[in-house]
Design an enzyme around this catalytic site. Sequence first.
Site, PDB file in Angstrom:
ATOM      1  N   ALA A  48       3.066  -9.924  27.148  1.00  0.00           N
ATOM      2  CA  ALA A  48       3.997  -9.471  28.066  1.00  0.00           C
ATOM      3  C   ALA A  48       5.361  -9.922  27.143  1.00  0.00           C
ATOM      4  O   ALA A  48       5.381 -10.619  26.320  1.00  0.00           O
ATOM      5  CB  ALA A  48       4.343 -10.490  29.115  1.00  0.00           C
ATOM      6  N   GLY A  60      -0.428 -12.091  27.224  1.00  0.00           N
ATOM      7  CA  GLY A  60      -0.761 -10.986  28.824  1.00  0.00           C
ATOM      8  C   GLY A  60      -1.701 -10.123  27.907  1.00  0.00           C
ATOM      9  O   GLY A  60      -2.403  -9.619  28.020  1.00  0.00           O
ATOM     10  N   GLU A 106      -5.061 -11.636  28.626  1.00  0.00           N
ATOM     11  CA  GLU A 106      -5.353 -11.237  29.787  1.00  0.00           C
ATOM     12  C   GLU A 106      -5.606  -9.943  29.681  1.00  0.00           C
ATOM     13  O   GLU A 106      -6.854  -9.231  30.711  1.00  0.00           O
ATOM     14  CB  GLU A 106      -4.315 -12.017  31.074  1.00  0.00           C
ATOM     15  CG  GLU A 106      -3.629 -13.351  30.956  1.00  0.00           C
ATOM     16  CD  GLU A 106      -2.630 -13.257  31.720  1.00  0.00           C
ATOM     17  OE1 GLU A 106      -1.312 -12.787  31.648  1.00  0.00           O
ATOM     18  OE2 GLU A 106      -2.599 -14.254  32.934  1.00  0.00           O
ATOM     19  N   GLU A 151       1.797 -19.037  27.242  1.00  0.00           N
ATOM     20  CA  GLU A 151       2.871 -19.390  28.006  1.00  0.00           C
ATOM     21  C   GLU A 151       3.689 -20.717  28.258  1.00  0.00           C
ATOM     22  O   GLU A 151       5.044 -20.530  28.207  1.00  0.00           O
ATOM     23  CB  GLU A 151       3.031 -18.501  29.187  1.00  0.00           C
ATOM     24  CG  GLU A 151       2.381 -17.374  29.499  1.00  0.00           C
ATOM     25  CD  GLU A 151       0.568 -16.700  28.958  1.00  0.00           C
ATOM     26  OE1 GLU A 151       0.327 -17.894  28.441  1.00  0.00           O
ATOM     27  OE2 GLU A 151      -0.203 -15.701  29.275  1.00  0.00           O
TER      28      GLU A 151
HETATM   29  C1  HXC Z   1       8.325  -9.103  23.267  1.00  0.00           C
HETATM   30  C2  HXC Z   1       7.479  -9.394  21.071  1.00  0.00           C
HETATM   31  C3  HXC Z   1       6.418 -10.548  21.414  1.00  0.00           C
HETATM   32  C4  HXC Z   1       6.246 -10.501  23.558  1.00  0.00           C
HETATM   33  C5  HXC Z   1       7.080 -10.481  19.796  1.00  0.00           C
HETATM   34  N1  HXC Z   1       7.367  -9.481  19.419  1.00  0.00           N
HETATM   35  N2  HXC Z   1       5.877 -10.983  20.605  1.00  0.00           N
HETATM   36  N3  HXC Z   1       8.529  -9.092  21.494  1.00  0.00           N
HETATM   37  N4  HXC Z   1       7.807  -9.983  23.739  1.00  0.00           N
HETATM   38  N5  HXC Z   1       5.499 -10.734  23.927  1.00  0.00           N
HETATM   39  C6  HXC Z   1       8.008  -9.196  18.660  1.00  0.00           C
HETATM   40  C7  HXC Z   1       9.152  -9.999  17.524  1.00  0.00           C
HETATM   41  O1  HXC Z   1      10.350 -10.376  18.580  1.00  0.00           O
HETATM   42  C8  HXC Z   1       9.234  -8.796  16.601  1.00  0.00           C
HETATM   43  O2  HXC Z   1      10.613  -8.139  16.629  1.00  0.00           O
HETATM   44  C9  HXC Z   1       8.354  -8.533  16.724  1.00  0.00           C
HETATM   45  O3  HXC Z   1       7.571  -8.640  18.018  1.00  0.00           O
HETATM   46  C10 HXC Z   1       7.239  -9.272  15.570  1.00  0.00           C
HETATM   47  O4  HXC Z   1       6.945 -10.147  16.091  1.00  0.00           O
HETATM   48  P1  HXC Z   1       7.352 -12.006  14.463  1.00  0.00           P
HETATM   49  O5  HXC Z   1       6.923 -13.108  15.570  1.00  0.00           O
HETATM   50  O6  HXC Z   1       8.239 -11.616  14.094  1.00  0.00           O
HETATM   51  O7  HXC Z   1       5.773 -11.613  14.607  1.00  0.00           O
HETATM   52  P2  HXC Z   1       5.042 -13.036  13.339  1.00  0.00           P
HETATM   53  O8  HXC Z   1       5.866 -13.702  12.961  1.00  0.00           O
HETATM   54  O9  HXC Z   1       3.862 -12.594  12.586  1.00  0.00           O
HETATM   55  O10 HXC Z   1       4.270 -14.205  14.543  1.00  0.00           O
HETATM   56  C11 HXC Z   1       3.381 -13.303  15.448  1.00  0.00           C
HETATM   57  C12 HXC Z   1       3.327 -14.021  17.164  1.00  0.00           C
HETATM   58  C13 HXC Z   1       5.228 -14.529  17.312  1.00  0.00           C
HETATM   59  C14 HXC Z   1       2.824 -14.993  16.249  1.00  0.00           C
HETATM   60  C15 HXC Z   1       2.372 -13.015  17.496  1.00  0.00           C
HETATM   61  O11 HXC Z   1       5.647 -13.030  17.380  1.00  0.00           O
HETATM   62  C16 HXC Z   1       4.770 -14.852  18.835  1.00  0.00           C
HETATM   63  O12 HXC Z   1       4.312 -16.102  19.100  1.00  0.00           O
HETATM   64  N6  HXC Z   1       5.201 -14.328  19.901  1.00  0.00           N
HETATM   65  C17 HXC Z   1       5.265 -14.436  20.941  1.00  0.00           C
HETATM   66  C18 HXC Z   1       4.221 -14.349  21.699  1.00  0.00           C
HETATM   67  C19 HXC Z   1       3.543 -14.898  23.330  1.00  0.00           C
HETATM   68  O13 HXC Z   1       4.091 -16.477  23.700  1.00  0.00           O
HETATM   69  N7  HXC Z   1       2.670 -14.186  23.995  1.00  0.00           N
HETATM   70  C20 HXC Z   1       3.071 -14.955  25.289  1.00  0.00           C
HETATM   71  C21 HXC Z   1       4.143 -14.058  26.166  1.00  0.00           C
HETATM   72  S1  HXC Z   1       4.013 -14.203  28.286  1.00  0.00           S
HETATM   73  P3  HXC Z   1      11.820  -8.639  16.641  1.00  0.00           P
HETATM   74  O14 HXC Z   1      12.811  -7.373  16.936  1.00  0.00           O
HETATM   75  O15 HXC Z   1      12.278 -10.261  17.238  1.00  0.00           O
HETATM   76  O16 HXC Z   1      11.891  -8.129  14.753  1.00  0.00           O
HETATM   77  C22 HXC Z   1       2.906 -13.517  28.474  1.00  0.00           C
HETATM   78  C23 HXC Z   1       2.821 -13.846  29.863  1.00  0.00           C
HETATM   79  C24 HXC Z   1       2.181 -13.318  30.676  1.00  0.00           C
HETATM   80  O17 HXC Z   1       2.270 -13.127  27.923  1.00  0.00           O
HETATM   81  C25 HXC Z   1       2.238 -13.101  32.726  1.00  0.00           C
HETATM   82  C26 HXC Z   1       1.654 -11.356  32.994  1.00  0.00           C
HETATM   83  C27 HXC Z   1       2.099 -11.223  34.328  1.00  0.00           C
END
Ligand code: HXC
Length: 257
Positions: free
Chosen positions: A65, A108, A111, A131
């Site tokens: 998400a 997400g 999911e 998460e």
């Molecule tokens: C918003 C995101 C994002 C996310 C990555 N980005 N994941 N933006 N939401 N979930 C953005 C980063 O901020 C960055 O933008 C760009 O994408 C590239 O990401 P990097 O982190 O620079 O890339 P990398 O170093 O290769 O790392 C990749 C990664 C990491 C390991 C996937 O991005 C990461 O950990 N992302 C979050 C993963 C996560 O926690 N997902 C769960 C979310 S909660 P900028 O502009 O900063 O350069 C969820 C709840 C669901 O999903 C509930 C449903 C109802």
Amino acid sequence: MPRTLAVQAPAAGVRLITLQRPEALNALTTELLGELAAELALAEQDAETRAVVLTGSRKAFAAGADIKEMAERDLVGILEDPRVAHWQRIASFPKPLIAAVNGFCLGGGCELAMHADILVADEDACFGQPEINLGIMPGAGGTQRLLRAVGKSLAMQMVLTGQPIDARHAQRAGLVSEVTLPELTVERALEIARAIAGKAPLAVRLAKEALLKAQDTDLASGLRFERHAFTVLAGTADRAEGIRAFQEKRRPEFTGR
Ligand code: HXC
């Protein structure tokens, strides 16, 4: 015109939907989920569409998400979250949905992939529910669908540690049916979609529904549903055509009737 998706028709009966927010690794915004739900509604209404492939980019199917958007929602915002309706519409898509997963498939994103009926992944893909690292938990079916897909122990491990698994592990656990080279993932998913698109649509639809029932009903009810669906198909022109074509040693021509 959707802004966060690209939609193509690469083969007869097959639609390919590509998530397109590369700047955020296809993080799922409300807008993206709304556009995806709307595209699936169009695919549902279009009799020519027999199967849909959903994919992302080579680096990420979807990294979850959108965290920036999520940060703006407080408890009431989450309670009234419009994404819930989008998720429900995606979950109720009645035609076969195949996920072609490359790269990160997290939160997400994982999911969303689990809303698909068949998952094909590249050998470098990783699946996770991180998460817990944000002080939250999966909220779009992750706890329920992941446990059903991979069993209790691995689902607990993934959700409670937040640590991802690689594609081979996902395949051994049953989350993914095939693992491919990264450049072949979409092509393989399209191949599966083309194979399904050539079958009798009503049989495909009822078979999907019956298989999904197996996940959320008891055996006796599931068997009853299967029996009813099997009986309904006895009245279709495509069943008559399928059997006739076999006897005449030719390929069947299904019409969806
Ligand atoms: C918003 C995101 C994002 C996310 C990555 N980005 N994941 N933006 N939401 N979930 C953005 C980063 O901020 C960055 O933008 C760009 O994408 C590239 O990401 P990097 O982190 O620079 O890339 P990398 O170093 O290769 O790392 C990749 C990664 C990491 C390991 C996937 O991005 C990461 O950990 N992302 C979050 C993963 C996560 O926690 N997902 C769960 C979310 S909660 P900028 O502009 O900063 O350069 C969820 C709840 C669901 O999903 C509930 C449903 C109802």
